[in-house]
Write an enzyme that holds these catalytic residues in place. Structure first.
Site: not given
Ligand code: NAD
Length: 489
Positions: A173, A280, A381, A246
């Protein structure tokens, strides 16, 4: 509108009745449409993955899995230019980075292909010398892989490569803000010859993610924000399935006065303006020792003001856009709060006014100095090109500031004193420590966080832990009768 991207379930491409738009953050225009998965689609994808796991994939030899992964790596590299163009169009990241990410992702499939036929178990000598004991590493089953929008191919390769190498089937997803390349990758996997149902794709917003995690999957590997991570970990907790998290970061990049400042300036820029700060591992807190504090600010500001903003598809562009409208608004809000809380704005802090950039979700490279680590800008962040510079005096003070955060993803240390490099590395509470470099990624090196940056590791041999379970087998070859009422020790 151009391309339409469909769901991929059980080896079939499925157009759903509902769709959503893919927006190019450089033009603000809709450039593609995406099929939105229903709950029933998610259920079908999980069933297809389950069937493929039981009937085919868990019985496929490591050698055959490796061959398919190698083929996928080759196809991704061959399609690297096209895939990079699509990813840059979808999320506004500059092509000089997305092109590298395609090669990096291909390398991950290649690297984990090498493990597919080398998932050794162990033979364990027991006290009971007439019992032969061995432990094997087995696939967990159906893995849910959920990714963020900032590096769809890179993030997916962290999960998909070890999951498939270890013999799991998957339902992917991607983020609703950048789904296109993930659908393209499923096309490449189909071309590579992966059996139907081994790789499935559902697209849509958080509701699709929720349906996936609460469905009949055996483990979840998630990359995204801590809040979503918390929600997913709770759902997985109710179902008692393992998760890898992550999550976000607020990483300190620490410059000592004895550092090679030319390199430290480049490292600080890479840390916060690389990928428009939407990474991230962003080194969003720059801790600078007082003797070089003013000089670092001046040098960074002067380079930041020259950063070339522009079309992400143009190789000369150094910084692209915020990847989507909500992210742009979030970055601008954080800038406002930083100003209100008294951080000193050195440069940037607004959207560019050039006509050529007017349609894109651009933010100028922004630097705040004299930041107090308790300020919102130092604790939250931002996920954008906003640097907080914080002065420090002693090594102890640097450690105290660096670790005063609920995150623990990465840290950078700039010094020419080798003893200090070791001391500081030991004190950092983070999954990754870089010394005299920043933002190096390698498929061989384990990556992940501590504290609210998450748990579990991706890349490196450790990545296989999330996708394998240990089975221990004991075979009694003595033919003796035993006392049934006492454990045999
Ligand atoms: P997000 O948490 O809003 O969404 C990430 C994914 O999760 C999307 O596919 C979204 O549709 C899904 N999602 C959101 N809420 C959900 C729920 N309750 N249940 C199931 N799925 C859900 O994050 P974003 O805005 O897409 O990405 C930015 C974040 O990702 C930042 O905090 C960044 O640091 C983090 N990130 C971490 C890493 C790492 O490897 N540690 C790498 C890249 C990004």
């Amino acid at each position: 509108m151009g391309q339409h991207y469909k769901l991929f379930i059980g080896g079939e491409w499925k157009k759903s009745s509902e769709e959503f738009a893919a927006i190019n953050p450089y033009t603000s225009n809709v450039w593609a449409s995406i099929s939105q998965a229903s709950e029933a689609d998610v259920g079908s994808a999980i069933s297809a993955a389950r069937d493929a796991f039981e009937s085919t994939w868990r019985k496929t030899s490591g050698r055959d899995r490796a061959r398919l992964l190698m083929k996928l790596a080759e196809l991704l590299e061959r399609n690297g230019d096209r895939m990079a163009t699509l990813e840059s169009t979808d999320n506004g990241k500059v092509i000089r980075e997305t092109r590298n990410q395609m090669s990096f992702s291909a390398r991950q499939y290649e690297f984990f292909a090498g493990y597919a036929d080398k998932l050794w178990g162990s033979v364990i000598p027991l006290d009971q010398r007439d019992v032969f004991d061995y432990a094997t590493r087995e696939p967990i089953g159906v893995a849910a892989l959920i990714t963020a929008w900032n590096s769809p191919m890179g993030l997916l390769s962290n999960k998909l490569a070890p999951a498939l190498a270890a013999g799991n089937t998957v339902v992917i997803k991607p983020s609703e803000h950048a789904s296109a390349t993930t659908a393209e990758l499923c096309g490449l996997a189909e071309e590579a010859g992966f059996p139907a149902g081994v790789i499935n794709l559902v697209m849509g917003d958080a509701n699709v993610g929720r349906a996936l995690v609460s469905g009949d999957v055996d483990c979840v590997s998630f990359t995204g924000s801590p809040n979503a991570g918390r929600a997913i970990a709770s759902m997985a907790g109710r179902r008692l399935i393992p998760v890898t998290m992550e999550l976000g970061g607020k990483s300190p990049n620490i410059v000592f006065a004895d550092a090679d400042l030319d390199r430290a300036v480049v490292g600080a820029l890479a840390g916060i303006f690389g990928a428009t700060g939407q990474t991230c591992i962003a080194g969003s807190r720059l801790l600078v020792q007082r003797p070089v504090y003013k000089e670092m600010i001046q040098r960074l500001a002067s380079r930041a003001e020259k950063i070339v903003l522009g079309n992400p598809l143009d190789r000369s562009t150094e910084m692209g856009t915020a990847a989507n409208r909500p992210q742009l608004d979030k970055i601008l809000d954080f800038i406002k709060v930083a100003k209100d809380e008294g951080a000193r704005l050195v440069t940037g802090g607004e959207r560019p006014t050039d006509k050529a950039l007017k349609d894109g979700f651009f933010v100028k490279p922004t630097i705040f100095a004299d930041v107090d680590n308790r300020m919102t800008i130092a604790q939250e962040e931002v996920f954008g090109p906003v640097l907080s510079i914080i002065p420090f005096g002693t090594e102890e003070e640097a450690v105290a500031i660096a670790t005063d955060t609920r995150y623990g993803l990465a840290s950078g240390i700039w010094t020419q004193d080798i003893s200090r490099a070791f001391r500081m590395s030991r004190e950092m509470r983070a999954g990754t420590v870089w010394v005299n470099t920043y933002r190096v990624s390698a498929c061989q090196a384990p990556f992940g966080g501590v504290k609210e940056s998450g748990f579990g590791r991706e890349r490196g041999e450790q990545a296989l832990d999330a996708f394998t379970v240990c089975k221990n087998v004991m075979i009694d070859f003595s033919a003796e009768e035993r006392d049934p009422f006492s454990v045999r020790t």
